[in-house]
Each structure stands twice: as C-alpha cells, then as structure tokens.
Design a protein around this motif. Structure first.
Motif, PDB file in Angstrom:
ATOM      1  N   UNK A  54      29.426  46.570 105.290  1.00  0.00           N
ATOM      2  CA  UNK A  54      30.345  45.524 105.744  1.00  0.00           C
ATOM      3  C   UNK A  54      29.551  44.331 106.266  1.00  0.00           C
ATOM      4  N   UNK A  55      28.528  44.621 107.070  1.00  0.00           N
ATOM      5  CA  UNK A  55      27.721  43.536 107.636  1.00  0.00           C
ATOM      6  C   UNK A  55      27.054  42.708 106.558  1.00  0.00           C
ATOM      7  N   UNK A  56      26.579  43.383 105.519  1.00  0.00           N
ATOM      8  CA  UNK A  56      25.810  42.681 104.491  1.00  0.00           C
ATOM      9  C   UNK A  56      26.703  41.964 103.495  1.00  0.00           C
ATOM     10  N   UNK A  57      27.879  42.501 103.228  1.00  0.00           N
ATOM     11  CA  UNK A  57      28.680  41.956 102.132  1.00  0.00           C
ATOM     12  C   UNK A  57      29.860  41.146 102.642  1.00  0.00           C
ATOM     13  N   UNK A  58      30.590  41.678 103.634  1.00  0.00           N
ATOM     14  CA  UNK A  58      31.847  41.046 104.022  1.00  0.00           C
ATOM     15  C   UNK A  58      31.637  39.964 105.089  1.00  0.00           C
ATOM     16  N   UNK A  59      30.823  40.275 106.095  1.00  0.00           N
ATOM     17  CA  UNK A  59      30.661  39.349 107.215  1.00  0.00           C
ATOM     18  C   UNK A  59      30.139  37.963 106.790  1.00  0.00           C
ATOM     19  N   UNK A  60      29.132  37.889 105.866  1.00  0.00           N
ATOM     20  CA  UNK A  60      28.631  36.556 105.490  1.00  0.00           C
ATOM     21  C   UNK A  60      29.723  35.633 104.959  1.00  0.00           C
ATOM     22  N   UNK A  98      18.622  52.716 103.707  1.00  0.00           N
ATOM     23  CA  UNK A  98      19.142  51.431 104.212  1.00  0.00           C
ATOM     24  C   UNK A  98      18.559  50.290 103.381  1.00  0.00           C
ATOM     25  N   UNK A  99      17.270  50.410 103.037  1.00  0.00           N
ATOM     26  CA  UNK A  99      16.602  49.359 102.274  1.00  0.00           C
ATOM     27  C   UNK A  99      17.242  49.131 100.915  1.00  0.00           C
ATOM     28  N   UNK A 100      17.655  50.199 100.258  1.00  0.00           N
ATOM     29  CA  UNK A 100      18.320  50.061  98.954  1.00  0.00           C
ATOM     30  C   UNK A 100      19.628  49.284  99.105  1.00  0.00           C
ATOM     31  N   UNK A 101      20.332  49.583 100.189  1.00  0.00           N
ATOM     32  CA  UNK A 101      21.594  48.886 100.426  1.00  0.00           C
ATOM     33  C   UNK A 101      21.324  47.402 100.686  1.00  0.00           C
ATOM     34  N   UNK A 102      20.299  47.113 101.489  1.00  0.00           N
ATOM     35  CA  UNK A 102      19.955  45.718 101.776  1.00  0.00           C
ATOM     36  C   UNK A 102      19.527  45.015 100.490  1.00  0.00           C
ATOM     37  N   UNK A 103      18.685  45.700  99.691  1.00  0.00           N
ATOM     38  CA  UNK A 103      18.215  45.113  98.434  1.00  0.00           C
ATOM     39  C   UNK A 103      19.373  44.809  97.497  1.00  0.00           C
ATOM     40  N   UNK A 104      20.278  45.770  97.348  1.00  0.00           N
ATOM     41  CA  UNK A 104      21.445  45.547  96.492  1.00  0.00           C
ATOM     42  C   UNK A 104      22.266  44.368  96.991  1.00  0.00           C
ATOM     43  N   UNK A 138      22.634  44.651 114.728  1.00  0.00           N
ATOM     44  CA  UNK A 138      22.462  43.254 115.146  1.00  0.00           C
ATOM     45  C   UNK A 138      21.326  42.594 114.385  1.00  0.00           C
ATOM     46  N   UNK A 139      20.294  43.370 114.056  1.00  0.00           N
ATOM     47  CA  UNK A 139      19.201  42.808 113.247  1.00  0.00           C
ATOM     48  C   UNK A 139      19.757  42.405 111.881  1.00  0.00           C
ATOM     49  N   UNK A 140      20.609  43.248 111.328  1.00  0.00           N
ATOM     50  CA  UNK A 140      21.172  42.925 110.016  1.00  0.00           C
ATOM     51  C   UNK A 140      22.103  41.715 110.111  1.00  0.00           C
ATOM     52  N   UNK A 141      22.846  41.620 111.216  1.00  0.00           N
ATOM     53  CA  UNK A 141      23.681  40.433 111.399  1.00  0.00           C
ATOM     54  C   UNK A 141      22.800  39.174 111.521  1.00  0.00           C
ATOM     55  N   UNK A 142      21.685  39.302 112.250  1.00  0.00           N
ATOM     56  CA  UNK A 142      20.776  38.158 112.384  1.00  0.00           C
ATOM     57  C   UNK A 142      20.259  37.729 111.014  1.00  0.00           C
TER      58      UNK A 142
END
Lengths: 433, 172
Positions: free
Chosen positions: A340-346, A283-289, A161-165
């Motif tokens: 999925x949350x970082x790439x597809x949902x937005x 997780x941070x690397x995935x967020x950064x990418x 949920x933090x990542x969705x936020x």
C-alpha cells in the motif's frame, strides 16, 4: 483515461495476477512489461528501472539493517532482561502482565523497525507468561500482543516510515520524531482498555518486585535500554545518517549480545543473518517491483490526474484526510502494508501537497493507518503471526482484538484531526512545517 | 528425481543460503567500516557506500532467484490459500504462463540493456556496470526456469500435489 488504455489493462493484469497468488513484486514487473509492449517502448526499461532505482535510493539500505538489528535483539537474553525490567515496574498493578506487554512494546519499538519482528520476538514469551496457570485467557493474551506490536513501527525507528520517506521525500528524522506522541497515545489507549477489562474479568496482580531489587534489574537491562538512545541520538544529533544509524544499531545489538550478555553462538548468529537476509530479499523484491511499476505510473501522470479529479470535488483538507483514511483502512483489510505504501500512497501525495497538508503529518497518519491494517481481519498479518505462534484459533483472537481496534481507530482520528499530536515534537527540534 | 539428485539440490540450496547470508554480512561490515573511518578516523571513504548498495541489489535478486520460496514472497494469498486443489492448480498454471510469457518476451531487451551498461563503470571501485547488473539477467532466467517448472508440475501432477499454503504471506 479509457478502460482499454494500455495503463488500465496493465493495472487489471497486475491485480488479476496478484489475486491469483503470484508474488506482488513479480506481478508488477510482468504487468509493466505488458504496458511497455502495448505502448511500443523498450522492454529493457524494466531492468533499467529496477536496477537504477535500487542503486540510487540509498535510503532503502536501512531496511535490511533494521531487520538485522531486530533479529539480533531477539536472539540474545536481552528480551528476558527487558521483560523482567518491565515486570518490576508495572507488574504490581491489576492486569500487571498485560501492562508489561504494552510497556515492553514501547521499549522494543525503540529498537526494531518492524511490527512482525516485535510480535515474533517477544510474542511467544509474553504468551507463555500470560497464560501460565490460566492467568489470562489465551485469546486475550494473543490479541493484546498483536495490538501492542502495532505500536512498534509508529514509535521510531520504523521501516514503514522509511518506505514512506522513499516515496514522499519527507525527512526521516522528522517522521521518526512525529511518530513518538501518536505511538504513546496508542499505548495509553491500550492501557486504559486493559484497566477496564482487568477489573471486569478479574485479571491477576503480579508479585510486586521489591523496590530494593529495582536498581539491579534496571542495571541488567541497562545496555538494552540504551539501544534507542544510541540509535535515535545518532540520528538527531546529526552525527549519522539514518542508514548508518541502522547499521550502528545492529552493531550495538551484536556487541552487547556477545560481550555483555554472552548469549550469541556462531550458529545463532548465522541463523539471524540468514533469516534477516530472506526477509530483506522479500521486501526488496516488492520495492523493486514497485520501482518498475512506478515508472509506468509516472509516465501516465497518474498522481496529477488524481489530484485533478480530487480537487474538482473541492474537497477540504479534512475531507481529503478522511477519504484517504477510509480508503487505506479498507485496503488494509486485504492488502499488505508495504505494498500500500509503495503503490497507493504515492498517488495521493500531490493532492495532499496541493491542499497544504504537512508531509510529516500525512506520513505518520498513513503509517498508523496501515499498521492498523496488520490487525484488521481478514488479512491481518499480525493476527496470522499470533495464530502461528500461539495456536489460538484466528476467530478467538479476532473477537478479543475488536475493542483494541476500536480504541486505536479513535487514536487515529485524533492523530488525523489534531496535526499537533504529530508535529509538536518535530517542531520542537526545528522542523519548519 | 533420484535421491542423489535431490541431495545435490539440497546441497546447492544450502550454499545459495550461505551466499545470501554472506551478502548481508558484507553489507553490515562495510557500513561499520564506513562509520569507523568517517567518525573515528575522520577519513571519509566512498567505496563502502558502493559495496553496500551493490550487495543490496545482489542480495535481493540472488535471494529472489535462488533462496526465497513462493510462500516467503510478499503475496496476496487469501484466495490461493482457500481455493480447492483443483482451482489452485488452475491459478498456478495461469500465473506461471503469464510470467513466463512476459519475462520471456522481455528477456532479450533486458540482456541488451545490461550488456549496453558496459560503457559505464562505478565511481569508486571502477567495476563495469554490465557486471554489476548481470544479476538481473540471472534473476530473470531463474524466474523463467522456476515458473516453467511450477507450471509443469501443476499440469502433470495430481491436483493434491500442488503446493499449498499453510500460513499467509511472509514479510515485514
């Protein structure tokens, strides 16, 4: 958008590299370099997006702290005390240990933000308890632990949920509140299933804990039971930001493990720090990418194009939610949830806004959906974790998890079509959505 | 590799792990200081926020550069895990070459960007941004070296020696 546009080529390259096994963060950075190269932009943009994105998105800082809090909870004897407490309450019913498993996930869900941490933390212990003396089939126990761990990130706090936020700008406090009822709904669905199988398969009843022992057992578990109160109380009273609350939760876990339960050694403290740091870096690397690739997506105006495309189909909000659910459930079978949350949902967010769908409702629905992906074969991470912990073959766990999956998909349908299941509680706390 | 070199490598790896754990500890402590100062002493301070965010960036990039193993990164490994050693070797070579080429081409521009950031300093601690952001250059070079090495190993070793995956993925 033509097939040979720089954007589609870079998407194909990222997908290909990821399918060939390159870490997804690296694949997104490499693909973005290719895009910048083809469009003649400054290649230094990759570093700029990565670094500035990490520097300014303060909210992500709660991720490593929640991971640490969960690790610290798992080190101490806190887990034992909580399990004893759950057993004292629901162990006396038929299929008692199975109910203990569900109840402990609800309680643990209030402390850690991660399903994997929940399964890894109590999974082994639950498995040993449930399979001792052949009480429950090992595959059923493993499937149940995987299914109950799904509840973890739906009941706050929740890393997904933090990542969705982060990608939607929805309020974390209201998202967290929105997850409470759906999480309990899913736990109820699981309990109903356990009651059914317990009769049919003759699951045992635990020795009832005498009621006069209950106050003592509750008292021993009390500091651990207070953790969600500290955490969520801090956020909802407006005293602390969610990020500070995450740090406070880790601090609280550390203090009670050292001072109250006396169960943490310097060595185990270092081990939890290192293991949390590793998980966070990954997780941070995935967020950064994703931050880097998001620049490409934004430059190309992709979410708006998707909105144009989807609104041209004249989808109703319900039709749209069904479509998103179907897409995410399929993607969840093969892709990892954070990705999925970082790439597809937005990509779907502007469409959801145009259709007047509430962002908190949408967020909770998406997170529930993605959590189901953790237990859907073939790429269900929780299934792998349980195979790893218990040694039960994947095939057997999958067979026993199917009924749970069906029940949870039914719960997802209710959450999707009855927005009040999500929004009732946030509104009670003043959410104006 | 000689045993002495291997021992040195293992020693360095443990130190890199120590530093990674220390960064998370620093983040955690800075947050606790921030909470104590703001809520107990009623003295809001800004530098802790800066420390935590800097530690976070360094933790991620340091971890990715020196500590995380391939199997710990979030990756999509259904195909990789089920491929035969020969196919796996090809997959490894293709991805390594792609990464080395693309990271290699962008490296000069990345260095330029980070060096250019010397014109700005952070708000509280007044640390120059080129120093704060230099970890990205370290990360990019470490990734280049690592993937050149992986590619080299995949090309010259027997297929069976290409690292396999025992468990799928590792993430939250």
């Amino acid at each position: 958008m033509s097939l040979a546009s720089p954007f589609s080529i870079s998407v194909v390259v990222i997908t290909a590299l990821a399918l060939l096994g390159l870490p997804i963060g690296h694949a997104m950075i490499a693909g973005s370099v290719l895009y910048l190269l083809m469009t003649g932009q400054d290649l230094g943009t990759v570093a700029e997006q990565f670094l500035n994105g990490m520097y300014t998105n303060y909210i992500i800082l709660s991720v490593p702290l929640f991971v640490l809090a969960a690790e610290l909870m798992n080190v101490g004897t806190m887990t034992d005390r909580l399990l004893r407490f759950c057993n004292a309450i629901v162990g006396r019913f038929r299929g008692g240990l199975a109910h203990v498993n569900i109840l402990q996930s609800i309680i643990f869900a209030g402390m850690s933000g991660s399903a994997i941490a929940d399964a890894a933390g109590t999974g082994k212990m639950m498995q040993t308890m449930m399979t001792k003396d052949g009480k429950y089939p090992p595959s059923f126990a493993a499937a149940l632990t995987a299914a109950t761990a799904v509840i973890g990130p739906i009941i706050p706090p929740s890393i997904p949920m933090i990542i969705y936020a982060l990608v939607s700008d929805a309020s974390i406090g209201y998202l967290f509140l929105g997850g409470v009822i759906p999480g309990l709904l899913m736990a109820l669905a699981q309990m109903a299933l356990v009651i059914g199988s317990a009769k049919r398969r003759g699951f045992p009843v635990e020795l009832a804990t005498p009621l006069r022992d209950l106050p003592r057992i509750t008292w021993q578990a009390f500091p651990a039971l207070m953790m969600p109160v500290v955490l969520l109380g801090g956020i909802y009273s407006g005293i602390m930001t969610p990020t500070e609350a995450a740090a406070a939760a880790a601090g609280y876990a550390l203090v009670i493990s050292i001072a109250v339960y006396r169960s943490v050694s310097p060595r185990s403290l270092y081990a939890s720090l290192l293991s949390s740091a590793r998980t966070s870096a990954s997780i941070g690397m995935l967020i950064g990418g994703a931050l880097v690739f998001n620049y490409v997506v934004t430059v190309e105006n992709i979410p708006q194009e998707v909105r144009g495309l989807l609104t041209s189909f004249a989808l109703s909000p319900t039709g749209f939610l069904l479509l998103v659910n179907a897409i995410l459930l399929v993607l969840g079978c093969v892709l990892e949830g954070t990705a999925i949350l970082l790439i597809v949902v937005p990509v779907f967010i502007p469409t959801a806004q145009t259709l007047g769908i509430d962002m908190v409702h949408f967020g909770v629905m998406v997170v529930v959906n993605i959590m189901l992906g953790l237990v859907t074969p073939p790429y269900g991470l929780l299934l792998f974790v349980m195979t790893g912990i218990t040694g039960v073959p994947l095939r057997d766990i999958v067979r026993d998890i199917v009924p749970f999956l069906v029940a949870m998909i039914a719960a997802l349908a209710i959450i999707t079509f009855v927005p009040d299941t999500v929004l009732w509680l946030p509104r009670l706390f003043g959410y104006e959505g | 590799m000689t045993p002495a070199l291997r021992a040195l490598g293992a020693w360095c790896y443990r130190r890199a792990e120590n530093i990674l754990a220390a960064m998370l500890a620093a983040m955690f402590v800075a947050f606790i200081i921030q909470i104590v100062f703001r809520y107990l002493l009623n003295l809001p301070i800004g530098w802790t926020q800066e420390v935590t965010v800097i530690m976070w960036i360094w933790l991620v990039l340091w971890g990715a550069a020196f500590v995380l193993r391939e199997s710990e990164e979030v990756r999509f490994d259904i195909f990789y895990a089920s491929a035969s050693p020969r196919v796996r070797r090809t997959m490894c070579i293709v991805t390594a070459i792609a990464l080395v080429v693309l990271y290699g081409i962008s490296l000069p521009a990345v260095v330029d960007y980070v060096a250019f950031m010397k014109v700005e300093s952070s708000a509280y601690l007044k640390i120059r941004f080129d120093l704060l952001f230099s970890i990205y250059v370290v990360f990019a070079i470490a990734a280049l070296v690592r993937y050149i090495w992986l590619c080299w190993q995949a090309v010259w070793s027997r297929p069976a020696a290409v690292p396999g995956m025992t468990k799928a993925g590792s993430d939250e």
